[in-house]
Design a protein around this motif. Sequence first.
Motif, PDB file in Angstrom:
ATOM      1  N   TYR A   1      10.603 -28.692 -47.718  1.00 16.32           N
ATOM      2  CA  TYR A   1      11.032 -27.366 -48.167  1.00 16.32           C
ATOM      3  C   TYR A   1      12.455 -27.040 -47.724  1.00 16.32           C
TER       4      TYR A   1
ATOM      5  N   LYS B   1       9.755 -17.294 -47.239  1.00 13.73           N
ATOM      6  CA  LYS B   1      11.033 -17.101 -47.932  1.00 13.73           C
ATOM      7  C   LYS B   1      12.153 -16.778 -46.938  1.00 13.73           C
TER       8      LYS B   1
ATOM      9  N   LYS C   1      10.045  -6.839 -53.053  1.00  9.78           N
ATOM     10  CA  LYS C   1       9.913  -7.660 -54.249  1.00  9.78           C
ATOM     11  C   LYS C   1      11.032  -7.323 -55.233  1.00  9.78           C
TER      12      LYS C   1
ATOM     13  N   ASP D   1       2.332 -15.882 -49.761  1.00 14.32           N
ATOM     14  CA  ASP D   1       2.390 -17.192 -50.416  1.00 14.32           C
ATOM     15  C   ASP D   1       1.177 -18.071 -50.106  1.00 14.32           C
TER      16      ASP D   1
ATOM     17  N   ARG E   1      13.396 -19.943 -45.279  1.00 14.99           N
ATOM     18  CA  ARG E   1      14.137 -20.800 -46.207  1.00 14.99           C
ATOM     19  C   ARG E   1      15.551 -20.244 -46.436  1.00 14.99           C
ATOM     20  N   MET E   2      15.652 -18.921 -46.439  1.00 12.13           N
ATOM     21  CA  MET E   2      16.960 -18.291 -46.579  1.00 12.13           C
ATOM     22  C   MET E   2      17.774 -18.473 -45.292  1.00 12.13           C
TER      23      MET E   2
END
Length: 374
Positions: free
Chosen positions: A160, A138, A73, A298, A141-142
């Motif tokens: 997305y 995440k 994080k 998420d 998506r990266m």
Amino acid sequence: MTEPSLKHPSLNIVIACGGTGGHLFPGIAVAQELKKRGHRVTLLISQKKVDAQASKSYGDLDFRTIEAIAMPKIPSLSLLGFGVRLYKAIRFSRHLLDEVEADVVIGMGGFTSFPPVYAAHRKGIRTYVHDSNALPGKANRMTAKCCTNVLLGIEEARHYFNPAKCIVTGTPVRQEMVARKDKNEARTELNLPQDRRVALVMGGSQGARNLNSLVIEAARQCADLCDFLIITGSADFARVSQLTADMPHVHVIEFCSAMAAAYAAADVVISRSGASSLTELAHMGKAALLVPYPFAADDHQAHNARVFAAHGAARMMRENTLTPDDIAAFLNEVLKDSSLLASMNECALRLDMPDAVSRIANVIEHTDHAASHD
């Protein structure tokens, strides 16, 4: 869909698929299909136990290990260490791609996918990432920013990513799931009664204790309605076995190595809503009560469950408000209404893409993907 070329030149393909069963087993299915088509495949897996066990079960495939690096994080004191490990993983991937003379790299999701896909992108190699969830993570998506195309398990994930890059392929099921088993044979294999309805319960080994407890109390109310087959996971097997010792209609197993039989034997399923479980529910055409794992990243399992509920294939209930009465009411409703059960089963089947593994292999084989779009 474009049919695969019968004389397609052999490719050297790297599939990064480690970390969880939801990434690993679809990756193995794709590897088996590509190998069958004459390509050379190298699978990159993590050092986790689930990956090590699987690699032993598929001795005909070439497995290599890479460190699975989850991003901490932000802000976090762990970021520096993360950066160092990520650099090492990318460097390792670069050397591996050179060693196997990779033509294509596909990541099946998670942070195990990013280093090899990024390294391949930097070298000008064709790259893909597959995402099986309604809400992509995440990491994917990266990773998608480095990819030629993004392969989706379900249409709902398209917005997305860059929609122009997306191809809906579905998510492959494990090889042993492809052929559906006969219900009577499956029940004989699992020592289940032929003349009773059966509810399959699979909360998984991660966070299943509370769900198992709720199901046990519901089972006490449903002794005359159906039998239960509860797959507890290793952490909860002894406790559930003890609590159901006086309930002959409840059958408890720690781990099921015959999941095709378990699905075939069941009339209805109570399950978490991870992407791999939902892919299997759709393929088997099984109505379900979906209880998303409340601590999933998420809350992605809730997004998955909502898709199935919206299509009429399942009901979704949150664990923090779920009661034994809710479970019993659901079972009474669907198991006493044959038309409703048949309708939910049919809706589940409509979400299945039985040719997902071929769709993915076709995309990898063809540099012109225009014909591969749904």
